[in-house]
Design an enzyme around this catalytic site. Sequence first.
Site, PDB file in Angstrom:
ATOM      1  N   LYS A   1       0.669  -1.197  -0.084  1.00 16.33           N
ATOM      2  CA  LYS A   1      -0.002   0.074   0.152  1.00 16.33           C
ATOM      3  C   LYS A   1       0.821   1.338  -0.118  1.00 16.33           C
ATOM      4  O   LYS A   1       0.628   2.350  -0.570  1.00 16.33           O
ATOM      5  CB  LYS A   1      -0.946   0.026   1.209  1.00 16.33           C
ATOM      6  CG  LYS A   1      -2.041  -0.931   1.082  1.00 16.33           C
ATOM      7  CD  LYS A   1      -3.135  -0.590   2.087  1.00 16.33           C
ATOM      8  CE  LYS A   1      -4.255  -1.321   2.033  1.00 16.33           C
ATOM      9  NZ  LYS A   1      -5.241  -1.207   3.086  1.00 16.33           N
TER      10      LYS A   1
ATOM     11  N   LYS B   1      -5.492  -9.355  -7.073  1.00 11.73           N
ATOM     12  CA  LYS B   1      -6.503  -9.450  -6.134  1.00 11.73           C
ATOM     13  C   LYS B   1      -7.636  -8.553  -6.529  1.00 11.73           C
ATOM     14  O   LYS B   1      -7.399  -7.387  -6.915  1.00 11.73           O
ATOM     15  CB  LYS B   1      -6.135  -9.318  -4.911  1.00 11.73           C
ATOM     16  CG  LYS B   1      -7.197  -9.655  -3.767  1.00 11.73           C
ATOM     17  CD  LYS B   1      -6.697  -9.487  -2.533  1.00 11.73           C
ATOM     18  CE  LYS B   1      -6.968  -7.584  -2.065  1.00 11.73           C
ATOM     19  NZ  LYS B   1      -6.671  -7.183  -0.628  1.00 11.73           N
TER      20      LYS B   1
ATOM     21  N   LYS C   1     -11.590  -3.271  -3.384  1.00 10.92           N
ATOM     22  CA  LYS C   1     -12.369  -2.283  -3.647  1.00 10.92           C
ATOM     23  C   LYS C   1     -11.875  -1.213  -4.290  1.00 10.92           C
ATOM     24  O   LYS C   1     -12.519  -0.195  -4.724  1.00 10.92           O
ATOM     25  CB  LYS C   1     -12.851  -2.029  -2.081  1.00 10.92           C
ATOM     26  CG  LYS C   1     -13.309  -3.023  -1.406  1.00 10.92           C
ATOM     27  CD  LYS C   1     -13.318  -2.391   0.248  1.00 10.92           C
ATOM     28  CE  LYS C   1     -13.400  -3.821   1.110  1.00 10.92           C
ATOM     29  NZ  LYS C   1     -13.095  -3.425   2.506  1.00 10.92           N
TER      30      LYS C   1
HETATM   31  P1  TYM Z   1     -10.731  -6.212   4.173  1.00  5.18           P
HETATM   32  O1  TYM Z   1     -11.794  -5.069   4.609  1.00  5.18           O
HETATM   33  O2  TYM Z   1      -9.726  -5.735   3.190  1.00  5.18           O
HETATM   34  O3  TYM Z   1     -11.609  -7.503   3.540  1.00  5.18           O
HETATM   35  C1  TYM Z   1     -12.506  -7.881   4.333  1.00  5.18           C
HETATM   36  C2  TYM Z   1     -12.398  -9.596   4.157  1.00  5.18           C
HETATM   37  O4  TYM Z   1     -12.331  -9.921   2.692  1.00  5.18           O
HETATM   38  C3  TYM Z   1     -11.395 -10.682   2.519  1.00  5.18           C
HETATM   39  N1  TYM Z   1     -11.222 -10.283   0.997  1.00  5.18           N
HETATM   40  C4  TYM Z   1     -11.004 -11.213   0.076  1.00  5.18           C
HETATM   41  N2  TYM Z   1     -11.041 -12.408   0.194  1.00  5.18           N
HETATM   42  C5  TYM Z   1     -10.969 -13.304  -1.108  1.00  5.18           C
HETATM   43  N3  TYM Z   1     -10.598 -12.629  -2.233  1.00  5.18           N
HETATM   44  C6  TYM Z   1     -10.471 -11.292  -2.290  1.00  5.18           C
HETATM   45  N4  TYM Z   1     -10.244 -10.530  -3.699  1.00  5.18           N
HETATM   46  C7  TYM Z   1     -10.744 -10.492  -1.113  1.00  5.18           C
HETATM   47  N5  TYM Z   1     -10.600  -9.064  -0.905  1.00  5.18           N
HETATM   48  C8  TYM Z   1     -10.915  -9.264   0.532  1.00  5.18           C
HETATM   49  C9  TYM Z   1     -10.095 -10.309   3.315  1.00  5.18           C
HETATM   50  O5  TYM Z   1      -9.290 -11.383   3.369  1.00  5.18           O
HETATM   51  C10 TYM Z   1     -10.970 -10.305   4.640  1.00  5.18           C
HETATM   52  O6  TYM Z   1     -11.091 -11.482   5.270  1.00  5.18           O
HETATM   53  N6  TYM Z   1      -7.572  -5.986   7.801  1.00  5.18           N
HETATM   54  C11 TYM Z   1      -8.910  -6.567   7.495  1.00  5.18           C
HETATM   55  C12 TYM Z   1     -10.161  -6.214   8.396  1.00  5.18           C
HETATM   56  C13 TYM Z   1      -9.829  -6.437   9.805  1.00  5.18           C
HETATM   57  C14 TYM Z   1      -9.905  -7.821  10.379  1.00  5.18           C
HETATM   58  C15 TYM Z   1      -9.829  -7.804  11.967  1.00  5.18           C
HETATM   59  C16 TYM Z   1     -10.202  -9.105   9.895  1.00  5.18           C
HETATM   60  C17 TYM Z   1      -9.787  -5.603  10.986  1.00  5.18           C
HETATM   61  N7  TYM Z   1      -9.589  -6.184  12.142  1.00  5.18           N
HETATM   62  C18 TYM Z   1      -9.651  -8.638  12.777  1.00  5.18           C
HETATM   63  C19 TYM Z   1     -10.329 -10.171  10.665  1.00  5.18           C
HETATM   64  C20 TYM Z   1      -9.927 -10.036  12.286  1.00  5.18           C
HETATM   65  C21 TYM Z   1      -9.252  -6.032   6.035  1.00  5.18           C
HETATM   66  O7  TYM Z   1      -8.679  -4.876   5.771  1.00  5.18           O
HETATM   67  O8  TYM Z   1      -9.992  -6.593   5.615  1.00  5.18           O
END
Ligand code: TYM
Length: 340
Positions: free
Chosen positions: A119, A202, A205
């Site tokens: 990032k 990947k 968003k």
């Molecule tokens: P975030 O908001 O980027 O994504 C949320 C969840 O979606 C999954 N994900 C995907 N899985 C498969 N293919 C994709 N292209 C894809 N894009 C996103 C992510 O792996 C995630 O599970 N840091 C985390 C949020 C977070 C979190 C936590 C997760 C904050 N605290 C505690 C688990 C436990 C994040 O940015 O996810």
Amino acid sequence: MSESRFTPRVFSGIKPSGGLTLGNYLGAIKRFVQTQDAGTHETIYCVVDLHAITVWQDPAELKSATREVAAGFIASGVDPERSVLFNQSQVSQHAELAWIFNCVARVGWMDRMTQFKEKAGKNAEKQSLGLYAYPSLMAADILLYHATHVPVGEDQKQHVELTRDIAAKFNHDYKVDFFPMAEPVIEGPAMRVMNLRDGTKKMSKSGESDMERINMTDDADTIAKKLQKARTDAAPLPETLEGLDGRPEARNLVDIYAALADIPPAEVLARYPGAGWGTFKPALAELAVEKLAPISREMARLMDDPAEIDRLLARGAERAREIAAPVLRETYEIVGLLRG
Ligand code: TYM
């Protein structure tokens, strides 16, 4: 350390930065619902708004995105009664525990985080300190509930491993057996849903073009159009999975089909032996619309009543605090922070 003394409990979160994608749905939300419905674990799901502001968010859009992620959870089947569903900033213990973990985690650990490197790129010095410290807040999210299992997509694996390092160091430094070794749960064919225009990246968003992702709010025509136009090679579908090696775009579409239909990828190939894209893409589009259209309709309905979403999140936050407050209190006691 024995993990058995901890209640089987699932925690996971999604950032309200922009809309939800098919990657979020298949890699995370759909599995959250399955875990909730299996009834084997307590399930706690969070809209992690404090994580979103590690990069700039327009304040009005942040509120709306927070409601939209909550609506996505509920429309997909997360039941705010059976699961605890809330937004992170309403439970101040997350930020408080994150500070303690900032003092446990080492700078070298953060330096190894590939997501920060990706990032930040060459511009690390211009990033917020929050973006750098982000994994320590994520560890706090998980450990505040003594969660034992964390369902995530592949891209979050390193952060959950860091959470284990933080728990282990805390337990070791303070000579306690207080925080569990939370396990990442990364399974199924959609752990890494790829970009529709470039199968080596990947689906996210924040990608440049809307054509490279499917949003959970896309209508049926848009979903069908994006899948029709998804990049592929010219060869038809192979008979076996090995035949998809080196064909990332083809592999991605097969995996998406498998995840939507709840079948293994090999079975997709068995259903469409040697099919060309002219056959497979319309079939995939039909399946995607069948699964996603009811969810996006329900999301729109929920978004029409923001006060109701706010009420549900506030109630969820109350329930979350009931678990979080005693854990934080005991953490302060262990660390030696005086309380009257
Ligand atoms: P975030 O908001 O980027 O994504 C949320 C969840 O979606 C999954 N994900 C995907 N899985 C498969 N293919 C994709 N292209 C894809 N894009 C996103 C992510 O792996 C995630 O599970 N840091 C985390 C949020 C977070 C979190 C936590 C997760 C904050 N605290 C505690 C688990 C436990 C994040 O940015 O996810």
